[in-house]
Design a protein around this motif. Sequence first.
Motif, PDB file in Angstrom:
ATOM      1  N   ASP A   1       0.840  -1.195   0.000  1.00 31.63           N
ATOM      2  CA  ASP A   1       0.000   0.000   0.000  1.00 31.63           C
ATOM      3  C   ASP A   1       0.878   1.248   0.000  1.00 31.63           C
ATOM      4  N   GLY A   2       0.466   2.234  -0.780  1.00 30.33           N
ATOM      5  CA  GLY A   2       1.232   3.472  -0.853  1.00 30.33           C
ATOM      6  C   GLY A   2       2.136   3.554  -2.063  1.00 30.33           C
ATOM      7  N   THR A   3       2.367   2.413  -2.690  1.00 31.72           N
ATOM      8  CA  THR A   3       3.198   2.422  -3.901  1.00 31.72           C
ATOM      9  C   THR A   3       2.345   2.790  -5.116  1.00 31.72           C
ATOM     10  N   LEU A   4       2.995   3.226  -6.163  1.00 31.94           N
ATOM     11  CA  LEU A   4       2.285   3.579  -7.385  1.00 31.94           C
ATOM     12  C   LEU A   4       1.591   2.355  -7.972  1.00 31.94           C
TER      13      LEU A   4
ATOM     14  N   HIS B   1      -2.910   8.798 -14.895  1.00 28.97           N
ATOM     15  CA  HIS B   1      -4.169   9.062 -14.192  1.00 28.97           C
ATOM     16  C   HIS B   1      -3.948   9.079 -12.681  1.00 28.97           C
ATOM     17  N   VAL B   2      -3.207   8.105 -12.201  1.00 30.30           N
ATOM     18  CA  VAL B   2      -3.005   7.972 -10.753  1.00 30.30           C
ATOM     19  C   VAL B   2      -2.104   9.078 -10.216  1.00 30.30           C
ATOM     20  N   ILE B   3      -0.975   9.315 -10.862  1.00 29.50           N
ATOM     21  CA  ILE B   3      -0.031  10.332 -10.380  1.00 29.50           C
ATOM     22  C   ILE B   3      -0.632  11.730 -10.454  1.00 29.50           C
TER      23      ILE B   3
ATOM     24  N   LYS C   1       7.669   2.557  -6.497  1.00 30.55           N
ATOM     25  CA  LYS C   1       8.011   3.813  -5.845  1.00 30.55           C
ATOM     26  C   LYS C   1       6.827   4.325  -5.016  1.00 30.55           C
ATOM     27  N   ASP C   2       7.139   5.122  -4.003  1.00 30.09           N
ATOM     28  CA  ASP C   2       6.099   5.714  -3.158  1.00 30.09           C
ATOM     29  C   ASP C   2       5.314   6.755  -3.967  1.00 30.09           C
ATOM     30  N   LEU C   3       3.992   6.620  -3.998  1.00 32.34           N
ATOM     31  CA  LEU C   3       3.151   7.498  -4.818  1.00 32.34           C
ATOM     32  C   LEU C   3       3.262   8.957  -4.393  1.00 32.34           C
ATOM     33  N   SER C   4       3.232   9.220  -3.096  1.00 30.80           N
ATOM     34  CA  SER C   4       3.283  10.609  -2.624  1.00 30.80           C
ATOM     35  C   SER C   4       4.606  11.270  -2.983  1.00 30.80           C
ATOM     36  N   VAL C   5       5.695  10.495  -2.967  1.00 35.89           N
ATOM     37  CA  VAL C   5       7.009  11.031  -3.325  1.00 35.89           C
ATOM     38  C   VAL C   5       7.040  11.373  -4.813  1.00 35.89           C
ATOM     39  N   LEU C   6       6.474  10.508  -5.634  1.00 37.86           N
ATOM     40  CA  LEU C   6       6.431  10.751  -7.071  1.00 37.86           C
ATOM     41  C   LEU C   6       5.600  11.993  -7.392  1.00 37.86           C
ATOM     42  N   GLN C   7       4.470  12.130  -6.714  1.00 35.85           N
ATOM     43  CA  GLN C   7       3.617  13.294  -6.952  1.00 35.85           C
ATOM     44  C   GLN C   7       4.323  14.590  -6.561  1.00 35.85           C
ATOM     45  N   TYR C   8       5.066  14.553  -5.470  1.00 37.05           N
ATOM     46  CA  TYR C   8       5.834  15.726  -5.064  1.00 37.05           C
ATOM     47  C   TYR C   8       6.900  16.044  -6.111  1.00 37.05           C
ATOM     48  N   GLU C   9       7.534  15.000  -6.627  1.00 37.39           N
ATOM     49  CA  GLU C   9       8.584  15.180  -7.629  1.00 37.39           C
ATOM     50  C   GLU C   9       8.029  15.812  -8.905  1.00 37.39           C
ATOM     51  N   VAL C  10       6.811  15.436  -9.285  1.00 37.72           N
ATOM     52  CA  VAL C  10       6.203  15.954 -10.510  1.00 37.72           C
ATOM     53  C   VAL C  10       5.786  17.416 -10.353  1.00 37.72           C
ATOM     54  N   PHE C  11       5.218  17.740  -9.198  1.00 38.88           N
ATOM     55  CA  PHE C  11       4.608  19.055  -9.046  1.00 38.88           C
ATOM     56  C   PHE C  11       5.449  20.077  -8.288  1.00 38.88           C
ATOM     57  N   GLU C  12       6.643  19.709  -7.801  1.00 36.35           N
ATOM     58  CA  GLU C  12       7.415  20.644  -6.994  1.00 36.35           C
ATOM     59  C   GLU C  12       7.820  21.891  -7.773  1.00 36.35           C
ATOM     60  N   SER C  13       8.007  21.767  -9.099  1.00 35.81           N
ATOM     61  CA  SER C  13       8.409  22.919  -9.902  1.00 35.81           C
ATOM     62  C   SER C  13       7.238  23.848 -10.188  1.00 35.81           C
TER      63      SER C  13
END
Length: 224
Positions: free
Chosen positions: A43-46, A72-74, A143-155
């Motif tokens: 749970d929590g992974t992409l 869709h998920v990210i 990979k951890d989904l929340s970490v990936l989402q942060y990586e995508v949207f941090e910029s």
Amino acid sequence: MIFQKIARSIIKISFDFSIKIIESLNDMEPYKLKERKLSAMTDGTLGKAISNCLRDNNLSLVPGYESHDLKHVILGYEMTPVDEIRMQAFMLGNRNYTLPCFIILIFGMVLLPSKWSLFFKDFNKGRNAKPIALWSVEEYADKDLSVLQYEVFESASNPQNNINIVSIISYIAMFAGVFGMLFCLPFLFSVSVADLVGAGFPFVGGAILFIGGLNALSNVSRQH
């Protein structure tokens, strides 16, 4: 309101029909195996999130489109007709210059003119996010989904608001193209050959205008 319901039904039927054709032309067993592997992830992974999303929407992995479910998920877009178009607007802004992306967005803008402002916001959101067009399930599933989402949207905290003359002309061309297609659309359902010919060429011209404006806008965004 009635037109909106009809438009959404057309979009959904088109997508469902496309999926059925793809599934009928491919061996689905390897993809069912991949789905089982995703469902077994933590749970929590992409990967687990993709599995849950497919299950909740009564869908399966589609050959060649696994990364579509990843996006869709990210990105947080639901698997509905409107959100499908919104995601394509985001991906176009995110530098995903593919023919399906252009076609789906044009299709959505023609059928859902009331959502143009929303699509434009999604396009700008994509411009300011990390490019993910080449991300794959195989590479990122664990990979951890929340970490990936942060990586995508941090910029996104540094939005690109610079609008130059090329951008303005591009927006005008896009607007004119979509307006032309909408104006010609009713005549394309006419039984008169004259109406079909008379509306067909301007409709194609409108599509070319829209794609040209969008392509110019994409080139501007790459320079920033």
